[in-house]
Design a protein around this motif. Structure first.
Motif, mmCIF file in Angstrom:
data_model
loop_
_atom_site.group_PDB
_atom_site.id
_atom_site.type_symbol
_atom_site.label_atom_id
_atom_site.label_comp_id
_atom_site.label_asym_id
_atom_site.label_seq_id
_atom_site.Cartn_x
_atom_site.Cartn_y
_atom_site.Cartn_z
ATOM 1 N N VAL A 41 -2.313 -39.911 48.478
ATOM 2 C CA VAL A 41 -2.199 -38.464 48.673
ATOM 3 C C VAL A 41 -2.138 -37.755 47.330
ATOM 4 C CG1 VAL A 41 -0.735 -36.623 49.583
ATOM 5 C CG2 VAL A 41 -1.085 -38.705 50.928
ATOM 6 N N GLY A 42 -1.327 -38.295 46.416
ATOM 7 C CA GLY A 42 -1.186 -37.673 45.106
ATOM 8 C C GLY A 42 -2.486 -37.597 44.338
ATOM 9 N N LYS A 43 -3.319 -38.608 44.487
ATOM 10 C CA LYS A 43 -4.590 -38.616 43.755
ATOM 11 C C LYS A 43 -5.489 -37.464 44.193
ATOM 12 C CE LYS A 43 -4.990 -43.342 42.113
ATOM 13 N NZ LYS A 43 -5.835 -44.549 42.076
ATOM 14 N N ARG A 44 -5.394 -37.071 45.450
ATOM 15 C CA ARG A 44 -6.189 -35.925 45.913
ATOM 16 C C ARG A 44 -5.784 -34.648 45.197
ATOM 17 N NH1 ARG A 44 -6.525 -35.396 52.308
ATOM 18 N NH2 ARG A 44 -7.529 -33.456 51.601
ATOM 19 N N ALA A 89 1.805 -49.160 40.315
ATOM 20 C CA ALA A 89 1.458 -48.036 39.442
ATOM 21 C C ALA A 89 0.394 -48.432 38.420
ATOM 22 C CB ALA A 89 2.712 -47.528 38.735
ATOM 23 N N GLU A 90 0.527 -49.619 37.866
ATOM 24 C CA GLU A 90 -0.455 -50.091 36.880
ATOM 25 C C GLU A 90 -1.832 -50.225 37.507
ATOM 26 O OE1 GLU A 90 -0.696 -53.450 33.339
ATOM 27 O OE2 GLU A 90 0.635 -53.778 35.057
ATOM 28 N N ALA A 91 -1.876 -50.746 38.719
ATOM 29 C CA ALA A 91 -3.160 -50.915 39.403
ATOM 30 C C ALA A 91 -3.796 -49.577 39.759
ATOM 31 C CB ALA A 91 -2.969 -51.755 40.665
ATOM 32 N N GLU A 92 -2.964 -48.578 40.054
ATOM 33 C CA GLU A 92 -3.467 -47.279 40.507
ATOM 34 C C GLU A 92 -3.591 -46.257 39.386
ATOM 35 O OE1 GLU A 92 -4.640 -46.587 43.375
ATOM 36 O OE2 GLU A 92 -4.010 -48.324 44.552
ATOM 37 N N ASN A 125 11.819 -51.451 31.411
ATOM 38 C CA ASN A 125 11.122 -51.093 30.166
ATOM 39 C C ASN A 125 9.612 -51.288 30.262
ATOM 40 O OD1 ASN A 125 11.185 -50.031 27.563
ATOM 41 N ND2 ASN A 125 11.269 -52.054 26.610
ATOM 42 N N ARG A 126 9.025 -50.726 31.311
ATOM 43 C CA ARG A 126 7.571 -50.745 31.466
ATOM 44 C C ARG A 126 7.072 -49.306 31.507
ATOM 45 N NH1 ARG A 126 6.006 -54.889 36.274
ATOM 46 N NH2 ARG A 126 3.933 -54.073 35.710
ATOM 47 N N PRO A 127 5.909 -49.038 30.930
ATOM 48 C CA PRO A 127 5.432 -47.649 30.848
ATOM 49 C C PRO A 127 5.133 -47.024 32.203
ATOM 50 C CG PRO A 127 3.742 -49.190 30.099
ATOM 51 C CD PRO A 127 5.004 -49.975 30.238
ATOM 52 N N GLN A 128 5.036 -47.843 33.242
ATOM 53 C CA GLN A 128 4.752 -47.320 34.580
ATOM 54 C C GLN A 128 6.003 -46.786 35.281
ATOM 55 O OE1 GLN A 128 3.916 -50.566 33.708
ATOM 56 N NE2 GLN A 128 1.788 -50.110 33.143
#
Length: 216
Positions: A41-44, A89-92, A125-128
């Motif tokens: 939804v957010g990507k839209r 999150a990393e995949a998307e 401690n991951r950027p995602q």
């Protein structure tokens, strides 16, 4: 959705889930499934940041379910759940934020304090995964806003503001937001600052007060 898309507005952050929690296996599965749907939804809408809490929030922000006490394995499970969120999150190509809350408005919310949110996000401690540092909640739960900004700075994804008491725009309560804004600038923070507040008077006046406080 179609109406929102037609506004042409820029959306910087949205709720990242509809159900689920960090503290147990069933809740984690619900959270991951819900987050996947919300990312789509957010990507839209062009949203890059999606917000999480320790558990779902019901009417008036009451946690579902309330957690009265912490079991020894809850922190381990929360870290595992958030690492799986980071994988998603990393995949998307998006970022999730974990928001701090306060014990007055949201009693019994697991991992709701600024202390708990910072501990979780910094340990992963991951950027995602970043912190949605809500200074209204920090003021009620801990106070000492500028030093909390300093402590959270490496992991902040967004800062949210409202004055206290009343959760209205800057200048209506006890928080010196102009001072906070100067300190954030001096620290080198250049990320988004969002007004999550009620308007005490007109909405235009509330937005003007917000802009004035955070124009450095």
């Amino acid at each position: 959705m179609a109406k929102l898309e037609k506004t042409g507005a820029t959306f910087t952050i949205m709720n990242g889930y509809l159900e689920g929690r960090l503290t147990d296996t069933e809740g984690a599965a619900m959270l991951l499934a819900s987050a996947r749907e919300t990312v789509a939804v957010g990507k839209r809408l062009g949203v890059q940041r999606l917000n999480l809490h320790g558990t779902g929030l019901g009417d008036m922000g009451v946690p579902i379910p309330k957690i009265g006490a912490f079991a020894p394995g809850m922190v381990v499970r929360a870290r595992d759940t958030l690492n799986r969120i980071c994988d998603l999150a990393e995949a998307e190509g998006v970022v999730f934020t974990l928001e701090n809350l306060n014990p007055i408005d949201h009693p019994g919310c697991p991992f709701g304090s600024t202390t708990d949110v910072l501990a979780l996000v910094s340990s992963i401690n991951r950027p995602q995964l970043r912190i949605n540092l809500d200074l209204y909640h920090t003021q009620i739960g801990e106070g000492d806003l500028i030093r909390w900004c300093e402590a959270c700075l490496p992991w902040i994804g967004e800062v949210q503001v409202a004055d206290n008491p009343g959760r209205c725009e800057p200048g209506t309560g006890e928080i010196n937001y102009a001072g906070v804004a100067r300190s954030l600038a001096a620290m080198g923070y250049d990320g988004p600052v969002g007004l999550e507040a009620f308007a005490k008077g007109s909405e235009d006046a509330a937005l003007d007060a917000f802009r004035s406080a955070f124009t450095v």
